[in-house]
Design a protein around this motif. Structure first.
Motif, PDB file in Angstrom:
ATOM      1  N   ALA A 156      10.887 -16.336  45.976  1.00 35.44           N
ATOM      2  CA  ALA A 156      12.055 -16.494  45.112  1.00 35.44           C
ATOM      3  C   ALA A 156      11.656 -16.764  43.661  1.00 35.44           C
ATOM      4  CB  ALA A 156      12.955 -17.616  45.622  1.00 35.44           C
ATOM      5  N   PHE A 177      19.110 -16.452  36.015  1.00 32.37           N
ATOM      6  CA  PHE A 177      18.110 -16.885  36.991  1.00 32.37           C
ATOM      7  C   PHE A 177      16.917 -17.601  36.350  1.00 32.37           C
ATOM      8  CE2 PHE A 177      19.950 -12.984  38.991  1.00 32.37           C
ATOM      9  CZ  PHE A 177      20.555 -13.594  40.076  1.00 32.37           C
ATOM     10  N   ARG A 185      14.067 -18.039  39.092  1.00 37.05           N
ATOM     11  CA  ARG A 185      14.308 -18.399  40.496  1.00 37.05           C
ATOM     12  C   ARG A 185      15.417 -17.466  40.980  1.00 37.05           C
ATOM     13  NH1 ARG A 185      11.591 -20.913  44.148  1.00 37.05           N
ATOM     14  NH2 ARG A 185      10.800 -22.339  42.581  1.00 37.05           N
ATOM     15  N   VAL A 186      15.060 -16.496  41.841  1.00 36.61           N
ATOM     16  CA  VAL A 186      15.966 -15.422  42.247  1.00 36.61           C
ATOM     17  C   VAL A 186      16.191 -15.471  43.759  1.00 36.61           C
ATOM     18  CG1 VAL A 186      16.355 -12.929  42.230  1.00 36.61           C
ATOM     19  CG2 VAL A 186      15.060 -14.003  40.368  1.00 36.61           C
ATOM     20  N   PRO A 187      17.433 -15.630  44.200  1.00 35.84           N
ATOM     21  CA  PRO A 187      17.708 -15.608  45.642  1.00 35.84           C
ATOM     22  C   PRO A 187      17.351 -14.244  46.232  1.00 35.84           C
ATOM     23  CG  PRO A 187      19.670 -16.241  44.389  1.00 35.84           C
ATOM     24  CD  PRO A 187      18.630 -15.830  43.408  1.00 35.84           C
ATOM     25  N   GLU A 188      16.936 -14.230  47.477  1.00 29.19           N
ATOM     26  CA  GLU A 188      16.528 -12.991  48.141  1.00 29.19           C
ATOM     27  C   GLU A 188      17.609 -11.913  48.070  1.00 29.19           C
ATOM     28  OE1 GLU A 188      14.189 -10.230  49.690  1.00 29.19           O
ATOM     29  OE2 GLU A 188      13.496 -12.232  49.147  1.00 29.19           O
ATOM     30  N   ALA A 189      18.865 -12.316  48.167  1.00 27.17           N
ATOM     31  CA  ALA A 189      19.971 -11.349  48.132  1.00 27.17           C
ATOM     32  C   ALA A 189      20.060 -10.622  46.792  1.00 27.17           C
ATOM     33  CB  ALA A 189      21.290 -12.054  48.431  1.00 27.17           C
ATOM     34  N   ASP A 199       5.931 -18.208  47.225  1.00 21.87           N
ATOM     35  CA  ASP A 199       7.365 -18.518  47.100  1.00 21.87           C
ATOM     36  C   ASP A 199       8.060 -17.284  46.534  1.00 21.87           C
ATOM     37  OD1 ASP A 199       9.913 -19.480  46.579  1.00 21.87           O
ATOM     38  OD2 ASP A 199       9.249 -21.113  45.280  1.00 21.87           O
TER      39      ASP A 199
END
Length: 94
Positions: A47, A80, A8-12, A45
């Motif tokens: 992310a 992540f 699960r990786v935030p867009e940033a 999804d």
């Protein structure tokens, strides 16, 4: 066997994550028993990512995780990871 690890990786962090995992895949590809590897992310999804590798057996996969230089690249990205089993025995294929 196949190894699937979801992240699960935030867009940033997505660009840095993809570059880091590309380096991880290159290192794994040089290991004995490696058949294939790819990094993907879901269409629905963005992310949610998956690192999918295929190996001649579980022992090859586990030994590859100790490859020189891999831990330095892989451990920061592991923050992540989704906590779930990731090693699968192939029981059918086409």
């Amino acid at each position: 066997m196949i190894a699937i690890t979801r992240y699960r990786v935030p867009e940033a962090a997505a660009e840095r994550f993809a570059a880091g995992m590309t380096a991880v895949l290159e290192t794994l590809a040089a290991c004995p028993g490696h058949r294939s590897g790819r990094l993907a992310r879901t269409v629905d999804d963005p992310a949610l990512w998956a690192l999918v590798t295929e190996w001649d057996g579980a022992g090859y996969y586990r030994r590859a995780l100790g490859a020189p230089g891999l831990r330095e690249r892989f451990i920061p990205l592991s923050a992540f990871a989704v906590d779930e089993p990731g090693a699968y025995e192939v029981v059918a294929f086409s």
